[in-house]
Design a protein around this motif. Structure first.
Motif, PDB file in Angstrom:
ATOM      1  N   LEU A  19       0.833  -1.197   0.000  1.00 33.90           N
ATOM      2  CA  LEU A  19       0.000   0.000   0.000  1.00 33.90           C
ATOM      3  C   LEU A  19       0.870   1.250   0.000  1.00 33.90           C
ATOM      4  N   THR A  20       0.415   2.274  -0.682  1.00 33.57           N
ATOM      5  CA  THR A  20       1.102   3.563  -0.648  1.00 33.57           C
ATOM      6  C   THR A  20       0.774   4.250   0.674  1.00 33.57           C
ATOM      7  N   ASP A  21       1.489   5.317   0.982  1.00 31.58           N
ATOM      8  CA  ASP A  21       1.221   6.069   2.206  1.00 31.58           C
ATOM      9  C   ASP A  21      -0.222   6.566   2.233  1.00 31.58           C
ATOM     10  N   GLN A  22      -0.711   7.036   1.096  1.00 29.34           N
ATOM     11  CA  GLN A  22      -2.078   7.547   1.012  1.00 29.34           C
ATOM     12  C   GLN A  22      -3.091   6.424   1.224  1.00 29.34           C
ATOM     13  N   GLN A  23      -2.817   5.232   0.700  1.00 28.49           N
ATOM     14  CA  GLN A  23      -3.728   4.103   0.877  1.00 28.49           C
ATOM     15  C   GLN A  23      -3.759   3.639   2.330  1.00 28.49           C
ATOM     16  N   VAL A  24      -2.617   3.659   2.992  1.00 26.52           N
ATOM     17  CA  VAL A  24      -2.577   3.304   4.413  1.00 26.52           C
ATOM     18  C   VAL A  24      -3.409   4.306   5.202  1.00 26.52           C
ATOM     19  N   LYS A  26      -5.883   6.101   4.161  1.00 26.63           N
ATOM     20  CA  LYS A  26      -7.302   5.878   3.843  1.00 26.63           C
ATOM     21  C   LYS A  26      -7.861   4.692   4.631  1.00 26.63           C
ATOM     22  N   GLN A  27      -7.088   3.620   4.761  1.00 34.27           N
ATOM     23  CA  GLN A  27      -7.541   2.466   5.535  1.00 34.27           C
ATOM     24  C   GLN A  27      -7.762   2.854   7.002  1.00 34.27           C
ATOM     25  N   ILE A  28      -6.851   3.649   7.541  1.00 34.83           N
ATOM     26  CA  ILE A  28      -6.984   4.088   8.938  1.00 34.83           C
ATOM     27  C   ILE A  28      -8.168   5.035   9.079  1.00 34.83           C
ATOM     28  N   GLU A  29      -8.358   5.925   8.120  1.00 38.04           N
ATOM     29  CA  GLU A  29      -9.520   6.819   8.152  1.00 38.04           C
ATOM     30  C   GLU A  29     -10.817   6.013   8.136  1.00 38.04           C
ATOM     31  N   TYR A  30     -10.874   4.990   7.294  1.00 34.32           N
ATOM     32  CA  TYR A  30     -12.057   4.126   7.250  1.00 34.32           C
ATOM     33  C   TYR A  30     -12.294   3.484   8.618  1.00 34.32           C
ATOM     34  N   MET A  31     -11.217   2.988   9.221  1.00 33.09           N
ATOM     35  CA  MET A  31     -11.311   2.364  10.531  1.00 33.09           C
ATOM     36  C   MET A  31     -11.924   3.338  11.541  1.00 33.09           C
ATOM     37  N   LEU A  32     -11.436   4.566  11.538  1.00 31.34           N
ATOM     38  CA  LEU A  32     -11.938   5.569  12.473  1.00 31.34           C
ATOM     39  C   LEU A  32     -13.385   5.951  12.163  1.00 31.34           C
ATOM     40  N   GLU A  33     -13.736   6.061  10.890  1.00 26.80           N
ATOM     41  CA  GLU A  33     -15.107   6.390  10.489  1.00 26.80           C
ATOM     42  C   GLU A  33     -16.091   5.320  10.954  1.00 26.80           C
ATOM     43  N   GLN A  34     -15.657   4.069  10.982  1.00 28.69           N
ATOM     44  CA  GLN A  34     -16.518   2.970  11.419  1.00 28.69           C
ATOM     45  C   GLN A  34     -16.639   2.900  12.940  1.00 28.69           C
ATOM     46  N   GLY A  35     -15.872   3.731  13.627  1.00 29.78           N
ATOM     47  CA  GLY A  35     -15.903   3.727  15.089  1.00 29.78           C
ATOM     48  C   GLY A  35     -15.001   2.685  15.714  1.00 29.78           C
ATOM     49  N   PHE A  36     -14.146   2.072  14.914  1.00 34.12           N
ATOM     50  CA  PHE A  36     -13.207   1.086  15.450  1.00 34.12           C
ATOM     51  C   PHE A  36     -12.084   1.796  16.193  1.00 34.12           C
ATOM     52  N   ILE A  37     -11.562   1.141  17.192  1.00 33.66           N
ATOM     53  CA  ILE A  37     -10.472   1.706  17.989  1.00 33.66           C
ATOM     54  C   ILE A  37      -9.162   1.147  17.453  1.00 33.66           C
ATOM     55  N   PRO A  38      -8.277   2.022  16.937  1.00 36.11           N
ATOM     56  CA  PRO A  38      -7.015   1.537  16.365  1.00 36.11           C
ATOM     57  C   PRO A  38      -5.985   1.189  17.444  1.00 36.11           C
ATOM     58  N   ALA A  39      -5.115   0.272  17.086  1.00 40.76           N
ATOM     59  CA  ALA A  39      -3.976  -0.081  17.932  1.00 40.76           C
ATOM     60  C   ALA A  39      -2.842  -0.495  17.007  1.00 40.76           C
ATOM     61  N   VAL A  40      -1.634  -0.426  17.521  1.00 41.01           N
ATOM     62  CA  VAL A  40      -0.438  -0.781  16.757  1.00 41.01           C
ATOM     63  C   VAL A  40       0.189  -1.998  17.423  1.00 41.01           C
TER      64      VAL A  40
END
Length: 111
Positions: A19-24, A26-40
């Protein structure tokens, strides 16, 4: 059609070109829009069957932007440069991990 070089595959997205930086972002933005809690998470030598990696910090409960998550990815990578790093999303309603994808593999130049 050209196939990808032989390497270990870990997640659904690992079968696509990196994935490009922009695609990564976008995936994180989608995660946040869905209300998911991100973790690393990170792991030095993961097996494709490993579902549980080492959590970098507590999940990012207050993250509001992809950049906040990417900053944590960058910090994790700096501390563990020989590890794979992935972003996961938790659904606080279903109480489970709903998505994950690798954002850094050892030897990559970004982040």
């Amino acid at each position: 059609m050209k196939t990808l070089p032989k390497e270990k595959r870990y997640e659904t997205l690992s079968y696509l070109p990196p994935l490009t930086d922009q695609q990564v972002a976008k995936q994180i933005e989608y995660m946040l829009e869905q209300g998911f809690i991100p973790a690393v998470e990170f792991e030095e030598d993961p097996s494709p069957a490993d579902h549980h990696w080492t959590l970098w910090k507590l999940p990012l409960f207050s993250a509001n932007s992809a950049q906040e998550v990417l900053n944590e990815v960058r910090e994790c990578r700096q501390e563990y440069p020989n590890s794979y790093v992935r972003v996961i999303g938790f659904d606080n309603i279903k109480q489970c991990q709903t998505m994950s994808f690798i954002v850094y593999k050892p030897g990559m130049s970004r982040y």
